[in-house]
Design an enzyme around this catalytic site. Sequence first.
Site, mmCIF file in Angstrom:
data_model
loop_
_atom_site.group_PDB
_atom_site.id
_atom_site.type_symbol
_atom_site.label_atom_id
_atom_site.label_comp_id
_atom_site.label_asym_id
_atom_site.label_seq_id
_atom_site.Cartn_x
_atom_site.Cartn_y
_atom_site.Cartn_z
ATOM 1 N N LYS A 80 6.173 2.703 16.188
ATOM 2 C CA LYS A 80 6.650 1.898 15.058
ATOM 3 C C LYS A 80 7.744 2.675 14.336
ATOM 4 O O LYS A 80 7.627 3.906 14.162
ATOM 5 C CB LYS A 80 5.474 1.621 14.121
ATOM 6 C CG LYS A 80 5.795 0.700 12.949
ATOM 7 C CD LYS A 80 4.545 0.477 12.101
ATOM 8 C CE LYS A 80 4.771 -0.509 10.973
ATOM 9 N NZ LYS A 80 3.543 -0.730 10.167
ATOM 10 N N SER A 155 2.255 -5.593 9.655
ATOM 11 C CA SER A 155 3.656 -5.248 9.750
ATOM 12 C C SER A 155 4.061 -4.599 11.078
ATOM 13 O O SER A 155 5.250 -4.553 11.381
ATOM 14 C CB SER A 155 4.010 -4.289 8.608
ATOM 15 O OG SER A 155 3.295 -3.080 8.731
ATOM 16 N N SER A 179 -2.175 -3.821 9.007
ATOM 17 C CA SER A 179 -0.960 -3.892 9.839
ATOM 18 C C SER A 179 -1.100 -3.418 11.276
ATOM 19 O O SER A 179 -0.154 -3.570 12.051
ATOM 20 C CB SER A 179 0.170 -3.119 9.185
ATOM 21 O OG SER A 179 0.753 -3.912 8.190
#
Length: 487
Positions: A80, A155, A179
Amino acid sequence: MSSAGLTAAAMAAALRRGEVTPQELLADARAQVSRLDSSLNAFLALTDDLADRQAERATEMLRDDRLGAGPLCGIPVALKDVLCVEGYPTTAGSRILENFRPPYTATAVQRLIDAGAVPVGKTNCDEFAMGSSTENSAYGTVGNPWDVERVPGGSSGGSAAAVGAGMVPISYGTDTGGSIRQPASLCGVVGFKPTYGRVSRYGLIAFASSLDQVGPFAHSVEDAAVAYAVVAGNDPRDSTSVIDAVEDPLSALRDGVRGMRLGVPREYMGDGLEAGVRERVTEAIRVLEELGATVEEVSLPSTELGLSTYYIIAPAECSSNLARYDGVRFGMRVERPSLTETYLRTRDQGFGNEVKRRVMLGTYALSSGYYDAYYRRAQKVRTVIAREFDAVFETVDALVCPTSPKVAFTTGAIQDPVEMYLNDALTIPVNLAGLPGISLPCGFSDELPVGLQVIAPRLQDARVFRVAAAYEAATEWHRHRAPLVAA
Ligand code: GLN
């Protein structure tokens, strides 16, 4: 044949049998990214030099027994874009970090590098990890591998989609309020949020520091356990890092659930659930019962306060953490004659709407005269929520419930911020209490994946994997791949 969609365990076995090389696995990953990412947009940057270097290194590690190649050696992974990798673009999905190249590498990433894993690239995410759909990224939305018109969750949507689309078998995300688990649920993969403090936050771009945790996505519970074990453990560079030794998450993987006591929190099965989610999760709980667990309903009465508590604490920490983006020290700068104007214009143009909303909420909640009414009270409720979990864990070993109240929704369908926040109603309390939790596939509703959540007491990460592995071994859902995985 392409290795796309295989588990990391299958890839590792093939590497050891000499049937495939790290370079070939990397080539497959790149081929899958170039075939699919124009429609998915899961990656923000590829880390090609690093990947090539690591594939070389893995080849050497695999060749020489003394180099102790572990289970992720030679395995492609994705990160990420909130995890710093020295010298590579790291944007956190924000314009304000558009040209930022960190001068150091996150501990979690360094551990992967040391283990011989092959980082393919940085994945798309909601700006500074604020969101539940990845629509808040400054770099475009991400498609769900099961239906590209729908969101992958957020997210960490890019990380979830990258595994769901068979681009990489393992990826890493962060979970502040859901997330990792919510996008795992929406993309039909496994996603694990460790006990707070288990994985170092050093080199992780901060959103809400008392909640943020790094964790893996994978196709199987075993892969997730392995991926967690590689990055877990004390780090003196993170002051909230847990000091106790990490219990081997693989140790209890085959122990089954016979004799275990599992609780289903009544408040997690309430009105807000889609019918298909309720049905699949109810069936999954029945499977665990058939495997010999005793299942009972329990109550966490303050669950409904979780969201409002989180939306004071997380924005408060965010407003403080994001104060550093002033146009002077990192990334973007909008030059103006006065320093104050430079700050203001940089932040105005650099941050998106959701980030601005959070900074304003947080600044307000912390301002003098309001601090007691909001922030202090929220901290008290947080303690109450944590104690309710403690009390429930006096009578049950683990909790089972849905991860997300709904399956993947169409991109653009949710415009109201509060409606978006409701996606995390069942994941946020786990972060507030610092507990470990996993989401794993438990079937489909309207051909879209549904996730089962397993939650255990603090530091009982191995128990989460034990329950999840028992369910997985008895079912076939983890073997399903989105149709676009195979060319
Ligand atoms: N969706 C939640 C939020 O927007 C949680 C995000 C996260 O876990 N990073 O804050």
